[in-house]
Scaffold this motif. Sequence first.
Motif, PDB file in Angstrom:
ATOM      1  N   ILE A 244       0.857  -1.256   0.025  1.00  0.00           N
ATOM      2  CA  ILE A 244      -0.042  -0.146  -0.138  1.00  0.00           C
ATOM      3  C   ILE A 244       0.863   1.449  -0.074  1.00  0.00           C
ATOM      4  CG2 ILE A 244      -1.690   1.236   1.363  1.00  0.00           C
ATOM      5  CD1 ILE A 244      -2.571  -1.384   2.228  1.00  0.00           C
ATOM      6  N   ALA A 245       1.729   1.318   0.751  1.00  0.00           N
ATOM      7  CA  ALA A 245       2.750   2.718   1.156  1.00  0.00           C
ATOM      8  C   ALA A 245       3.561   2.765  -0.393  1.00  0.00           C
ATOM      9  CB  ALA A 245       3.656   2.174   2.085  1.00  0.00           C
ATOM     10  N   ASP A 246       3.885   1.819  -1.077  1.00  0.00           N
ATOM     11  CA  ASP A 246       4.585   1.915  -2.168  1.00  0.00           C
ATOM     12  C   ASP A 246       3.586   2.342  -3.491  1.00  0.00           C
ATOM     13  OD1 ASP A 246       6.752   0.795  -1.308  1.00  0.00           O
ATOM     14  OD2 ASP A 246       6.627  -1.365  -1.879  1.00  0.00           O
ATOM     15  N   GLY A 247       2.246   2.353  -3.335  1.00  0.00           N
ATOM     16  CA  GLY A 247       1.363   2.608  -4.039  1.00  0.00           C
ATOM     17  C   GLY A 247       0.734   4.051  -4.034  1.00  0.00           C
ATOM     18  N   ILE A 248       1.031   4.640  -2.734  1.00  0.00           N
ATOM     19  CA  ILE A 248       0.380   6.060  -2.594  1.00  0.00           C
ATOM     20  C   ILE A 248       1.667   7.077  -2.339  1.00  0.00           C
ATOM     21  CG2 ILE A 248      -0.920   7.441  -0.839  1.00  0.00           C
ATOM     22  CD1 ILE A 248      -2.399   4.880  -0.123  1.00  0.00           C
ATOM     23  N   ALA A 249       1.583   7.894  -3.345  1.00  0.00           N
ATOM     24  CA  ALA A 249       2.607   9.135  -3.224  1.00  0.00           C
ATOM     25  C   ALA A 249       2.857   9.742  -1.704  1.00  0.00           C
ATOM     26  CB  ALA A 249       2.580  10.148  -4.402  1.00  0.00           C
ATOM     27  N   GLY A 250       4.149   9.617  -1.438  1.00  0.00           N
ATOM     28  CA  GLY A 250       4.341  10.385  -0.343  1.00  0.00           C
ATOM     29  C   GLY A 250       3.737   9.677   1.131  1.00  0.00           C
ATOM     30  N   ALA A 251       3.460   8.675   0.870  1.00  0.00           N
ATOM     31  CA  ALA A 251       2.826   7.633   2.130  1.00  0.00           C
ATOM     32  C   ALA A 251       3.672   7.382   3.343  1.00  0.00           C
ATOM     33  CB  ALA A 251       2.113   6.434   1.835  1.00  0.00           C
ATOM     34  N   GLU A 252       3.452   7.759   4.652  1.00  0.00           N
ATOM     35  CA  GLU A 252       4.275   7.145   5.605  1.00  0.00           C
ATOM     36  C   GLU A 252       3.699   5.960   5.985  1.00  0.00           C
ATOM     37  OE1 GLU A 252       4.192   9.954   9.079  1.00  0.00           O
ATOM     38  OE2 GLU A 252       3.572  11.778   7.687  1.00  0.00           O
TER      39      GLU A 252
END
Length: 285
Positions: A244-252
């Motif tokens: 999920i984090a890899d797919g959402i720009a700037g996700a923490e």
Amino acid sequence: MVTTADGRKLAYKRLGSGPALVCHGGGPGFSGLYLQNLGGLDEHLELILLDPRGTGGSDRPADSRAYTVEDYANDVEELRAHLGLERMSLLGHSHGGVVAMAYAARHPERVERLILASTLVRFAAEQQRALEAGMAARRGELWYEDAAEALEAEEAGDFESDEELAELVYREMPFYFAHYGDVENEYLEMLRADIPNADTLRFFNKEIFPTFDLRPLLGRIEAPTLVIAGEEDFITGPVCANEIADGIAGAEKMLLPGIGHFLFVEGPVAWRDAVLSFLGVAATA
């Protein structure tokens, strides 16, 4: 109470005071009861805890198949409009995180901040291997055989009623904790007051879970996003959080050590600090 466009009632509860955080729990099929006060977040925030369609005080849809991810996301939009929020901070736990991702992709202008807790964007071979490894790690527990039997029956749809599903779910629940002790058992005993909705879980297991894939939607999410999971969550742990984090720009991304699926039960302090920091709300003693 929200009256939807198709005449259903959607129930929700407000807890605490402070900046509002709209919360969608999971299952699917559980009411907002299991979220409780989300590990004490109500001491710093106003929690708006939705009973998803067909659970708690919320009506079931007339169509027993009206439990798609899009259906749930539509209810979030109905709740937002009812609350009069132009933009909202949105938290989704487990299946609620699936709903939150779909909502934030469809309505990026409505989401100020997004918290995706113990959730997944799809279920593929790598997640299956992680699940099997997580179960195997608990093989020495006294409850293992009974919980494994119940989990297998639940996944196979071997239940006819809400009550039969509840019996299976609460037997399998120890798998969802990194360590099943007195605190976790007390939490589970509290949950027994909530009888899940068998229609939605049966529909999800048979028709959504095997093939759903929200990865194409992740690029549409614009809100600052926190992806948080327990390192020992056997079903939505690091593998899912990483994807999920890899797919959402700037996700923490934050992985909490020694914690399973119910972050706010096993690690309430670490969980609370992470959420408040992300929302920019000062934690008070």
